[in-house]
Structures are given as structure tokens and as C-alpha cells.
Design an enzyme around this catalytic site. Structure first.
Site, PDB file in Angstrom:
ATOM      1  N   TYR A  26       0.830  -1.197   0.000  1.00  0.00           N
ATOM      2  CA  TYR A  26       0.000   0.000   0.000  1.00  0.00           C
ATOM      3  C   TYR A  26       0.873   1.260   0.000  1.00  0.00           C
ATOM      4  CZ  TYR A  26      -3.269   3.533   1.712  1.00  0.00           C
ATOM      5  OH  TYR A  26      -3.996   4.681   1.870  1.00  0.00           O
ATOM      6  N   GLU A  48     -12.204   5.689   4.347  1.00  0.00           N
ATOM      7  CA  GLU A  48     -11.637   6.522   5.419  1.00  0.00           C
ATOM      8  C   GLU A  48     -12.671   6.732   6.522  1.00  0.00           C
ATOM      9  OE1 GLU A  48      -8.589   7.383   5.910  1.00  0.00           O
ATOM     10  OE2 GLU A  48      -7.627   7.281   3.954  1.00  0.00           O
ATOM     11  N   TRP A  56      -5.753   1.494   9.858  1.00  0.00           N
ATOM     12  CA  TRP A  56      -5.939   1.440   8.408  1.00  0.00           C
ATOM     13  C   TRP A  56      -5.704   0.029   7.876  1.00  0.00           C
ATOM     14  CZ3 TRP A  56      -8.705   3.611   5.041  1.00  0.00           C
ATOM     15  CH2 TRP A  56      -8.446   3.471   3.681  1.00  0.00           C
TER      16      TRP A  56
END
Length: 192
Positions: A26, A48, A56
Site C-alpha cells: 500500500y 476513510e 488502516w
């Protein structure tokens, strides 16, 4: 956590990546790269929002399932979700089962559907600050803010338009991940 960390490939990366291969991918392939398009930014805004209060990496690991059950975040499709869809999503252990976040995603899709094509992209990117000089690049995590005047303004504009789960901290994380700001630390192989 170290500010920079050397990966198994010998490359220095932002330390938040740790040892997780998915985080490394990522970081290297997505985080901080300019992302455009209403669908892509709607997905980013939605994920988000789901991330609020969680790490995350949890979202990244669940992202394939999120995409599957939210029709690849096609705003026009998600905008048509009804109470049966909400219940279906609440029963799906493959995503974050938070009714308020699910309802916000559907409501946000309805707002995007009513916008002209490209308008969400234009709106979000209008808040991107000027590219900072290389000498102003953060050198430590302590140099990276959680919110900025730009994320405050983006959050306010989205909330004024009726969007939900778009607080300033969430919008700054979106700005980082969508490449509106580049917070790769000095010394990171992705710092350009």
C-alpha cells in the site's frame, strides 16, 4: 516506532509500514500517489469514514469485501441501497458493521449521484495545497500533522453539502492517501 524502516528489500520506508507486506505494498503503490475520479474518491472517502477509530490495516484487509458488497463503490448503485441492503451489510462479518457508517456511505453516494460527473473530484482536489518544497518535507512522524487548514476547509465544504463521516482528521488521511499531499518522510524511497 522508528520514523524510517528498512524493508526486506533494503529500501527505506515510512516507519508506519512496519513489517506487514500489505502495508508495504500500500505504501509503495498507493499512499501519496495522485488519485482522481469520482468513483475512486468516493471509495476512498467511504473507507476513510469506516476507518475512523480503527487501524488502516484493518480496512486494507477488508477492502476486497467492502468493494464486493458496496458494488465497487459505484455511487449510482450504492445510492439505490435500501433498508434490506443495510441489514445485509450489517450481517456481513467481512466489513465493519457500523450502521451509522453504512448509512453515511449510502447517503454520501446519493449526494455524489446528484453531482455533475467529475464534480466530486474537482471539489476535493480544489483543497489540495500547493506542492511543498523538498526542503519542507517532513523528516519525522512528529512533523506530520493530523489536520491542516486545507483538511478543515475540505471537511467544512463536504459537511455543508450534506456529507457525513468527513471530519478534518479523516479528510487529512484521505488527502495523504489520495496524493493531495505527500507526507512520505525525507529518506523514504517514495519521497520525490
Amino acid at each position: 516506532m522508528d520514523d524510517l524502516r528498512e524493508g526486506p528489500d533494503g529500501l527505506l520506508r515510512c516507519g508506519w509500514v512496519g513489517d506487514d507486506p500489505e502495508y508495504r505494498r500500500y505504501h509503495d503503490e498507493e499512499w501519496g500517489r495522485p488519485l482522481h475520479g469520482d468513483r475512486a474518491l468516493f471509495e476512498k472517502m467511504s473507507l476513510e469514514g469506516f476507518q475512523a477509530g480503527l487501524s488502516w490495516i484493518t480496512i486494507l484487509r477488508k477492502r476486497p469485501r467492502f468493494r464486493e458488497v458496496f458494488a465497487n463503490f459505484q455511487p449510482a448503485v450504492v445510492a439505490e441501497f435500501d433498508e434490506d441492503d443495510v441489514e445485509r451489510l450489517m450481517a456481513d462479518a467481512g466489513i465493519i458493521r457500523n450502521r451509522a457508517k453504512i448509512l453515511a456511505t449510502i447517503g454520501n453516494a446519493r449526494l455524489v449521484r446528484e453531482m455533475e460527473p467529475g464534480a466530486l473530484d474537482d471539489l476535493m482536489w480544489s483543497f489540495a495545497p500547493p506542492v511543498r518544497a523538498e526542503s519542507e518535507r517532513p523528516v519525522a512522524f512528529a512533523d506530520v500533522p493530523a489536520v491542516t487548514a486545507a483538511s478543515d476547509a475540505l471537511s467544512k465544504a463536504l459537511r455543508s453539502a450534506g456529507f457525513r463521516f468527513v471530519g478534518s482528521t479523516t479528510m487529512y488521511a484521505l488527502m495523504q492517501s489520495a496524493g493531495m499531499v505527500d507526507d512520505h518522510l525525507a529518506g523514504c524511497h517514495r519521497a520525490v
